[in-house]
Scaffold this motif. Structure first.
Motif, PDB file in Angstrom:
ATOM      1  N   TYR A   1       0.857  -1.201   0.000  1.00  0.00           N
ATOM      2  CA  TYR A   1       0.000   0.000   0.000  1.00  0.00           C
ATOM      3  C   TYR A   1       0.887   1.243   0.000  1.00  0.00           C
ATOM      4  CZ  TYR A   1       0.889  -0.129   5.095  1.00  0.00           C
ATOM      5  OH  TYR A   1       1.486  -0.161   6.339  1.00  0.00           O
TER       6      TYR A   1
ATOM      7  N   GLU B   1      -7.283   3.984   2.156  1.00  0.00           N
ATOM      8  CA  GLU B   1      -7.956   3.771   0.857  1.00  0.00           C
ATOM      9  C   GLU B   1      -7.443   2.496   0.191  1.00  0.00           C
ATOM     10  OE1 GLU B   1      -7.468   7.174  -1.690  1.00  0.00           O
ATOM     11  OE2 GLU B   1      -8.548   8.510  -0.318  1.00  0.00           O
ATOM     12  N   ASP B   2      -6.122   2.312   0.229  1.00  0.00           N
ATOM     13  CA  ASP B   2      -5.530   1.132  -0.415  1.00  0.00           C
ATOM     14  C   ASP B   2      -5.908  -0.155   0.310  1.00  0.00           C
ATOM     15  OD1 ASP B   2      -4.374   2.935  -2.158  1.00  0.00           O
ATOM     16  OD2 ASP B   2      -2.398   2.871  -1.193  1.00  0.00           O
TER      17      ASP B   2
ATOM     18  N   GLU C   1     -14.383   3.514  -6.429  1.00  0.00           N
ATOM     19  CA  GLU C   1     -14.525   2.199  -5.780  1.00  0.00           C
ATOM     20  C   GLU C   1     -15.958   1.701  -5.957  1.00  0.00           C
ATOM     21  OE1 GLU C   1     -12.166   0.340  -3.587  1.00  0.00           O
ATOM     22  OE2 GLU C   1     -10.820   1.535  -4.813  1.00  0.00           O
TER      23      GLU C   1
ATOM     24  N   LEU D   1     -14.095   6.634   4.068  1.00  0.00           N
ATOM     25  CA  LEU D   1     -12.642   6.781   3.831  1.00  0.00           C
ATOM     26  C   LEU D   1     -12.214   6.008   2.577  1.00  0.00           C
ATOM     27  CD1 LEU D   1     -11.284   6.401   7.499  1.00  0.00           C
ATOM     28  CD2 LEU D   1     -11.821   8.509   6.294  1.00  0.00           C
ATOM     29  N   GLU D   2     -13.091   5.978   1.604  1.00  0.00           N
ATOM     30  CA  GLU D   2     -12.847   5.221   0.376  1.00  0.00           C
ATOM     31  C   GLU D   2     -12.143   6.080  -0.675  1.00  0.00           C
ATOM     32  OE1 GLU D   2     -13.593   2.113   0.073  1.00  0.00           O
ATOM     33  OE2 GLU D   2     -15.230   1.664   1.440  1.00  0.00           O
ATOM     34  N   GLY D   3     -11.397   5.419  -1.557  1.00  0.00           N
ATOM     35  CA  GLY D   3     -10.808   6.108  -2.698  1.00  0.00           C
ATOM     36  C   GLY D   3     -11.862   6.353  -3.772  1.00  0.00           C
ATOM     37  N   LYS D   4     -11.441   7.074  -4.816  1.00  0.00           N
ATOM     38  CA  LYS D   4     -12.366   7.346  -5.929  1.00  0.00           C
ATOM     39  C   LYS D   4     -12.599   6.080  -6.735  1.00  0.00           C
ATOM     40  CE  LYS D   4     -10.779  12.085  -6.493  1.00  0.00           C
ATOM     41  NZ  LYS D   4      -9.737  12.848  -7.172  1.00  0.00           N
TER      42      LYS D   4
ATOM     43  N   GLU E   1      -4.486   7.789   2.590  1.00  0.00           N
ATOM     44  CA  GLU E   1      -4.273   7.026   1.345  1.00  0.00           C
ATOM     45  C   GLU E   1      -3.997   5.558   1.649  1.00  0.00           C
ATOM     46  OE1 GLU E   1      -4.219  11.051   0.351  1.00  0.00           O
ATOM     47  OE2 GLU E   1      -2.773  10.137   1.710  1.00  0.00           O
TER      48      GLU E   1
ATOM     49  N   CYS F   1     -10.585  -1.017   8.375  1.00  0.00           N
ATOM     50  CA  CYS F   1     -11.431  -1.777   7.438  1.00  0.00           C
ATOM     51  C   CYS F   1     -12.563  -2.484   8.180  1.00  0.00           C
ATOM     52  CB  CYS F   1     -10.598  -2.789   6.663  1.00  0.00           C
ATOM     53  SG  CYS F   1      -9.456  -2.045   5.488  1.00  0.00           S
TER      54      CYS F   1
ATOM     55  N   LYS G   1      -8.634  -0.756   1.952  1.00  0.00           N
ATOM     56  CA  LYS G   1     -10.022  -1.082   1.587  1.00  0.00           C
ATOM     57  C   LYS G   1     -10.092  -1.606   0.152  1.00  0.00           C
ATOM     58  CE  LYS G   1     -12.494   1.506   5.021  1.00  0.00           C
ATOM     59  NZ  LYS G   1     -13.858   1.871   5.350  1.00  0.00           N
ATOM     60  N   SER G   2      -9.315  -1.000  -0.733  1.00  0.00           N
ATOM     61  CA  SER G   2      -9.275  -1.469  -2.135  1.00  0.00           C
ATOM     62  C   SER G   2      -8.781  -2.912  -2.208  1.00  0.00           C
ATOM     63  CB  SER G   2      -8.331  -0.602  -2.975  1.00  0.00           C
ATOM     64  OG  SER G   2      -8.762   0.721  -3.035  1.00  0.00           O
TER      65      SER G   2
END
Length: 261
Positions: A78, A93-94, A142, A137-140, A90, A131, A96-97
């Motif tokens: 990440y 975000e990673d 998703e 707290l999500e990235g774009k 960030e 998580c 969660k991704s």
């Protein structure tokens, strides 16, 4: 103490995310007798390093052990400050991704999407706990129809208090309440096991006791195991490496992730 086998497993590398020119990978440790016809329960690990450094190899022994016990274990790369000049937001975000990628690609990864655990050490424990406990707290871009929440958590001296009393307050841009797991425990929090040294000078033991109390108050399982006189990252060295791995094994058996030995 029971003998523990840490086999040498070379992980498969799968790209799970690209942000501009940055590519991020999953390192997948599979059982040595891996069968493509089977579906496996899964553990996703996040390394520590204060959201600044560290790499996927931090949990290679725990991941290899779980693979030897019949799970698929994944170590996540990440974004970190030393490489990408990013913040803990960030990194979250990673994280969660990564869990979402494993769940959405469960079929090709041969993973049971309903049996994904998450774990980590220090700042990696923070990512796993976020998580498990904090929506958003999500990235774009998703796909929010796919959950990034693990079913259970395995935390090694985690950072889960980002207030002034905990760790990382200065990195949180005045937004610590949004990202601090201790301040976001609610009903439905995943069953959790925590390994903590009583002489940890990085992350205070008091936050672990508070976390356990809050978890029990919402009716969630929280097994806090304190190791007397041990410092931060104690779990990386013998005999505590073996002790924590065996306790992790027992916990995962009790939660239906592993067959009893």
């Amino acid at each position: 103490m029971a003998q523990i086998k840490f086999p040498t497993i070379v992980p498969e590398v799968v790209a799970y995310k690209k942000i501009d020119t940055i590519g991020l990978n999953l390192y997948i440790y599979k059982p040595q007798n891996f069968d493509k016809k089977k579906t496996y329960n899964c553990m996703v690990f996040f390394h520590g390093g204060g959201w600044n450094g560290g790499n996927y190899k931090a949990f290679k022994r725990q991941a290899s052990y779980l693979a030897s016990r019949g799970m698929i274990a994944i170590s996540v790369e990440y974004r970190i400050f030393n490489v990408h000049k990013t913040s803990p937001f960030e990194a979250v975000e990673d994280a969660k991704s990564a869990i979402r990628y494993v769940r959405s690609h469960a079929k090709e990864l041969h993973v049971n999407p309903d049996m994904i655990a998450a774990g980590g050490g220090s700042a990696g424990g923070h990512l796993a706990a976020v998580c498990g406990n904090i929506p958003g707290l999500e990235g774009k871009n998703e796909d929010l129809s796919i959950s990034s929440k693990p079913k259970v958590l395995v935390l090694f001296n985690p950072v889960y208090d980002n207030s002034k009393n905990g760790y990382g307050y200065g990195k949180m841009q005045g937004r610590y309440l949004e990202i601090s797991p201790l301040h976001n425990i609610s009903k439905g929090a995943p069953p959790t096991i925590v390994f903590f040294g009583t002489k940890d000078k990085t992350t205070p033991v008091s936050s672990s006791l508070e976390y356990e109390k809050k978890m029990k108050a919402v009716g969630s399982r929280c097994d806090l195991i304190l190791y007397e006189g041990q410092p931060h990252s104690f779990f990386n060295k013998s005999p505590f490496l073996e002790k924590t791995v065996l306790a992790m094994d027992d916990f995962l058996v009790s939660e239906g992730f592993l067959e009893k030995k």
